[in-house]
Design a protein around this motif. Structure first.
Motif, PDB file in Angstrom:
ATOM      1  N   ILE A 159       0.814  -1.208   0.000  1.00  0.00           N
ATOM      2  CA  ILE A 159       0.000   0.000   0.000  1.00  0.00           C
ATOM      3  C   ILE A 159       0.849   1.261   0.000  1.00  0.00           C
ATOM      4  CG2 ILE A 159      -0.251   0.416   2.485  1.00  0.00           C
ATOM      5  CD1 ILE A 159      -3.168   0.214  -0.018  1.00  0.00           C
ATOM      6  N   GLU A 160       2.136   1.156   0.399  1.00  0.00           N
ATOM      7  CA  GLU A 160       3.029   2.310   0.407  1.00  0.00           C
ATOM      8  C   GLU A 160       3.590   2.632  -0.966  1.00  0.00           C
ATOM      9  OE1 GLU A 160       4.911   2.469   4.903  1.00  0.00           O
ATOM     10  OE2 GLU A 160       6.048   1.487   3.320  1.00  0.00           O
ATOM     11  N   SER A 161       3.530   1.690  -1.890  1.00  0.00           N
ATOM     12  CA  SER A 161       4.091   1.901  -3.213  1.00  0.00           C
ATOM     13  C   SER A 161       3.349   3.008  -3.947  1.00  0.00           C
ATOM     14  CB  SER A 161       4.013   0.611  -4.033  1.00  0.00           C
ATOM     15  OG  SER A 161       4.351   0.847  -5.393  1.00  0.00           O
ATOM     16  N   MET A 162       4.122   3.900  -4.571  1.00  0.00           N
ATOM     17  CA  MET A 162       3.522   5.021  -5.292  1.00  0.00           C
ATOM     18  C   MET A 162       2.668   4.544  -6.468  1.00  0.00           C
ATOM     19  SD  MET A 162       6.674   7.782  -5.240  1.00  0.00           S
ATOM     20  CE  MET A 162       8.021   6.582  -5.411  1.00  0.00           C
ATOM     21  N   TYR A 163       2.989   3.390  -7.001  1.00  0.00           N
ATOM     22  CA  TYR A 163       2.265   2.874  -8.162  1.00  0.00           C
ATOM     23  C   TYR A 163       0.783   2.650  -7.860  1.00  0.00           C
ATOM     24  CZ  TYR A 163       0.607  -0.484 -11.627  1.00  0.00           C
ATOM     25  OH  TYR A 163      -0.128  -1.123 -12.588  1.00  0.00           O
ATOM     26  N   TYR A 164       0.473   2.178  -6.651  1.00  0.00           N
ATOM     27  CA  TYR A 164      -0.886   1.735  -6.358  1.00  0.00           C
ATOM     28  C   TYR A 164      -1.859   2.870  -6.086  1.00  0.00           C
ATOM     29  CZ  TYR A 164       1.106  -2.863  -6.408  1.00  0.00           C
ATOM     30  OH  TYR A 164       1.751  -3.996  -6.817  1.00  0.00           O
ATOM     31  N   ALA A 165      -1.360   4.099  -5.910  1.00  0.00           N
ATOM     32  CA  ALA A 165      -2.265   5.222  -5.659  1.00  0.00           C
ATOM     33  C   ALA A 165      -3.241   5.407  -6.817  1.00  0.00           C
ATOM     34  CB  ALA A 165      -1.471   6.502  -5.425  1.00  0.00           C
ATOM     35  N   GLY A 166      -2.720   5.406  -8.042  1.00  0.00           N
ATOM     36  CA  GLY A 166      -3.585   5.578  -9.208  1.00  0.00           C
ATOM     37  C   GLY A 166      -4.510   4.396  -9.414  1.00  0.00           C
ATOM     38  N   LEU A 167      -3.995   3.194  -9.161  1.00  0.00           N
ATOM     39  CA  LEU A 167      -4.800   1.984  -9.325  1.00  0.00           C
ATOM     40  C   LEU A 167      -5.983   1.994  -8.359  1.00  0.00           C
ATOM     41  CD1 LEU A 167      -4.592  -0.725 -11.010  1.00  0.00           C
ATOM     42  CD2 LEU A 167      -3.647  -1.738  -8.933  1.00  0.00           C
ATOM     43  N   ILE A 168      -5.697   2.323  -7.100  1.00  0.00           N
ATOM     44  CA  ILE A 168      -6.746   2.354  -6.076  1.00  0.00           C
ATOM     45  C   ILE A 168      -7.772   3.442  -6.389  1.00  0.00           C
ATOM     46  CG2 ILE A 168      -7.182   2.917  -3.652  1.00  0.00           C
ATOM     47  CD1 ILE A 168      -4.523   1.476  -3.012  1.00  0.00           C
ATOM     48  N   ARG A 169      -7.288   4.596  -6.861  1.00  0.00           N
ATOM     49  CA  ARG A 169      -8.219   5.686  -7.192  1.00  0.00           C
ATOM     50  C   ARG A 169      -9.174   5.261  -8.301  1.00  0.00           C
ATOM     51  NH1 ARG A 169      -8.907  11.251  -6.392  1.00  0.00           N
ATOM     52  NH2 ARG A 169     -10.968  11.671  -7.265  1.00  0.00           N
ATOM     53  N   GLY A 170      -8.660   4.581  -9.314  1.00  0.00           N
ATOM     54  CA  GLY A 170      -9.514   4.101 -10.385  1.00  0.00           C
ATOM     55  C   GLY A 170     -10.548   3.105  -9.885  1.00  0.00           C
ATOM     56  N   MET A 171     -10.121   2.179  -9.024  1.00  0.00           N
ATOM     57  CA  MET A 171     -11.048   1.206  -8.453  1.00  0.00           C
ATOM     58  C   MET A 171     -12.134   1.897  -7.634  1.00  0.00           C
ATOM     59  SD  MET A 171      -8.563  -1.850  -7.111  1.00  0.00           S
ATOM     60  CE  MET A 171      -7.367  -2.643  -8.187  1.00  0.00           C
ATOM     61  N   GLN A 172     -11.713   2.869  -6.832  1.00  0.00           N
ATOM     62  CA  GLN A 172     -12.679   3.545  -5.964  1.00  0.00           C
ATOM     63  C   GLN A 172     -13.718   4.301  -6.778  1.00  0.00           C
ATOM     64  OE1 GLN A 172     -12.641   3.541  -2.262  1.00  0.00           O
ATOM     65  NE2 GLN A 172     -14.708   4.034  -2.931  1.00  0.00           N
ATOM     66  N   ASP A 173     -13.283   5.020  -7.815  1.00  0.00           N
ATOM     67  CA  ASP A 173     -14.215   5.792  -8.634  1.00  0.00           C
ATOM     68  C   ASP A 173     -15.204   4.864  -9.354  1.00  0.00           C
ATOM     69  OD1 ASP A 173     -13.001   8.073  -7.798  1.00  0.00           O
ATOM     70  OD2 ASP A 173     -12.023   8.544  -9.696  1.00  0.00           O
ATOM     71  N   ALA A 174     -14.711   3.730  -9.856  1.00  0.00           N
ATOM     72  CA  ALA A 174     -15.605   2.777 -10.524  1.00  0.00           C
ATOM     73  C   ALA A 174     -16.589   2.164  -9.538  1.00  0.00           C
ATOM     74  CB  ALA A 174     -14.784   1.680 -11.202  1.00  0.00           C
ATOM     75  N   ALA A 175     -16.113   1.881  -8.319  1.00  0.00           N
ATOM     76  CA  ALA A 175     -16.989   1.291  -7.303  1.00  0.00           C
ATOM     77  C   ALA A 175     -18.112   2.248  -6.913  1.00  0.00           C
ATOM     78  CB  ALA A 175     -16.177   0.902  -6.075  1.00  0.00           C
ATOM     79  N   VAL A 176     -17.804   3.542  -6.827  1.00  0.00           N
ATOM     80  CA  VAL A 176     -18.831   4.540  -6.507  1.00  0.00           C
ATOM     81  C   VAL A 176     -19.902   4.541  -7.589  1.00  0.00           C
ATOM     82  CG1 VAL A 176     -19.279   7.017  -6.297  1.00  0.00           C
ATOM     83  CG2 VAL A 176     -17.336   6.003  -5.094  1.00  0.00           C
ATOM     84  N   GLN A 177     -19.477   4.468  -8.839  1.00  0.00           N
ATOM     85  CA  GLN A 177     -20.438   4.453  -9.949  1.00  0.00           C
ATOM     86  C   GLN A 177     -21.346   3.231  -9.900  1.00  0.00           C
ATOM     87  OE1 GLN A 177     -21.010   6.790 -12.411  1.00  0.00           O
ATOM     88  NE2 GLN A 177     -19.644   8.110 -11.214  1.00  0.00           N
ATOM     89  N   LEU A 178     -20.812   2.124  -9.398  1.00  0.00           N
ATOM     90  CA  LEU A 178     -21.581   0.873  -9.342  1.00  0.00           C
ATOM     91  C   LEU A 178     -22.240   0.652  -7.982  1.00  0.00           C
ATOM     92  CD1 LEU A 178     -19.014  -1.380 -11.248  1.00  0.00           C
ATOM     93  CD2 LEU A 178     -21.254  -0.632 -12.084  1.00  0.00           C
ATOM     94  N   ASN A 179     -22.132   1.665  -7.091  1.00  0.00           N
ATOM     95  CA  ASN A 179     -22.743   1.592  -5.757  1.00  0.00           C
ATOM     96  C   ASN A 179     -22.181   0.421  -4.957  1.00  0.00           C
ATOM     97  OD1 ASN A 179     -24.475   2.603  -3.756  1.00  0.00           O
ATOM     98  ND2 ASN A 179     -26.101   1.160  -4.304  1.00  0.00           N
ATOM     99  N   CYS A 180     -20.871   0.240  -5.047  1.00  0.00           N
ATOM    100  CA  CYS A 180     -20.182  -0.821  -4.293  1.00  0.00           C
ATOM    101  C   CYS A 180     -19.214  -0.215  -3.291  1.00  0.00           C
ATOM    102  CB  CYS A 180     -19.382  -1.723  -5.248  1.00  0.00           C
ATOM    103  SG  CYS A 180     -20.392  -2.696  -6.375  1.00  0.00           S
TER     104      CYS A 180
END
Length: 346
Positions: free
Chosen positions: A81-102
């Motif tokens: 979770i500390e890796s700089m790479y995963y910030a963008g990945l997590i943000r994309g997942m979170q935004d998609a989850a909000v759209q799908l009400n998850c």
């Protein structure tokens, strides 16, 4: 029933004790039905579920999930979770989850096998609808555990050739080839690489293969020996770069398997008394946010990390809803970005 200040009767919200009384079981049995249903005999489990439905008992999302067989929660396993790479990945997942009400439930595995397997069990107890498995290689033990619990799951920023599991990533071999091909076309004839270990990450071997193929196409096969391996962090890449520079002191360019590795390589080069890019060009991989803030700004292979996160959630939702996906192994496009850390050798 109780009364408010005006003396009106107010319906009390049912409690776990009410459920236990109606089902004729203990409170602990009700709790186990909600958190670990496989540990309760079927006759008791059915009585508890019936009582939950009749009383409309909803202490949290678990009861609703047990009744409707859906929790609207997705488990996500991140290696670091500390890796700089995963910030963008997590943000994309979170935004998609909000759209799908998850909702998303994140777990940091630290690439620890026992911890990862334990998280899969936790996801089962929490009744998640599916799992996103990010970045690492899908070892047989992980696959077997997730399939034993009948989890729909999708691989994000990784893939598997051994199992037909839906995945979203890029073509790592072609992306690495593009970086090294650029260096060779710009006149570099002494090129090295800081690589991930093979097997630990699914991208390790393909990025190395892209490096070797580009060298071969430019008649630079001897440079294939100019490789050092590092684990996943900046400090490991720094030490690997020191070893590489000792082994091949005449290098004019380094391809790093990640931007964090590229930063470690630049520091090692500068600590050795040489400059970037005047003496040694460096190209990284990922295009994390820091790539454009670092000095010198990093030349890099850009992954659409945010889009990978979005597509992984969307693909899992498709798998949960339809039972299958239209495209099993989805490859998103990469892009070579040239900034200040590399220059032509003339």
């Amino acid at each position: 029933m109780s009364q408010d200040a005006a003396g009106k009767e107010i319906a009390m919200k049912p409690t776990i004790r009410d459920v236990a009384n109606m089902a004729g079981v203990s409170i602990s049995t009700v709790s186990r039905v909600m958190n670990a249903p496989q540990t309760v005999v079927e006759s008791k489990r059915l009585r508890v579920l019936e009582a939950i439905e009749k009383l409309k008992y909803q202490p949290n999302g678990f009861a609703r999930g047990l009744i409707y067989k859906k929790s609207n929660t997705i488990g996500v396993m991140i290696p670091d979770i500390e890796s700089m790479y995963y910030a963008g990945l997590i943000r994309g997942m979170q935004d998609a989850a909000v759209q799908l009400n998850c909702s998303l439930m994140f777990c940091n595995t630290d690439r620890d096998k026992d911890r990862l397997l334990s998280y899969i069990e936790n996801f089962y107890e929490k009744q998640v609808d599916g799992i996103i498995f990010a970045s690492d290689a899908l070892h047989p033990a992980y696959y077997e555990k997730m399939t034993r619990f009948h989890f729909p799951f999708v691989l994000a920023s990784t893939h598997s050739l051994d199992y037909d599991i839906p995945s979203v990533d890029i073509d790592d071999e072609s992306a690495a080839y593009a970086a090294v091909d650029y260096l060779a076309r710009e006149g570099h004839r002494q090129i090295g690489m800081i690589s991930f270990p093979f097997g630990a990450m699914i991208s390790g071997q393909p990025r190395y293969d892209g490096f070797v193929r580009a060298l071969r196409d430019h008649g630079l096969e001897a440079c294939a020996a100019h490789v050092e391996f590092a684990e996943h962090r900046y400090e490991h890449a720094y030490q690997a770069s020191r070893r590489l520079l000792e082994k091949a002191p005449n290098l004019t360019a380094v391809f790093a398997a990640s931007d964090e590795f590229a930063m470690g390589a630049i520091t090692a080069i500068q600590d050795g008394g040489r400059s970037v890019p005047d003496d040694v060009s460096v190209i990284g991989f990922d295009n994390i946010r820091m790539a454009d803030m670092y000095i010198p700004k990093l030349s890099t292979v850009a992954q659409p990390v945010y889009e990978i996160g979005i597509r992984a959630i969307q693909k899992l939702h498709e798998l949960i809803t339809d039972g299958s996906v239209k495209q099993l192994r989805e490859k998103l496009p990469h892009k070579l970005i040239i900034r200040d850390s590399s220059k032509p050798l003339r």
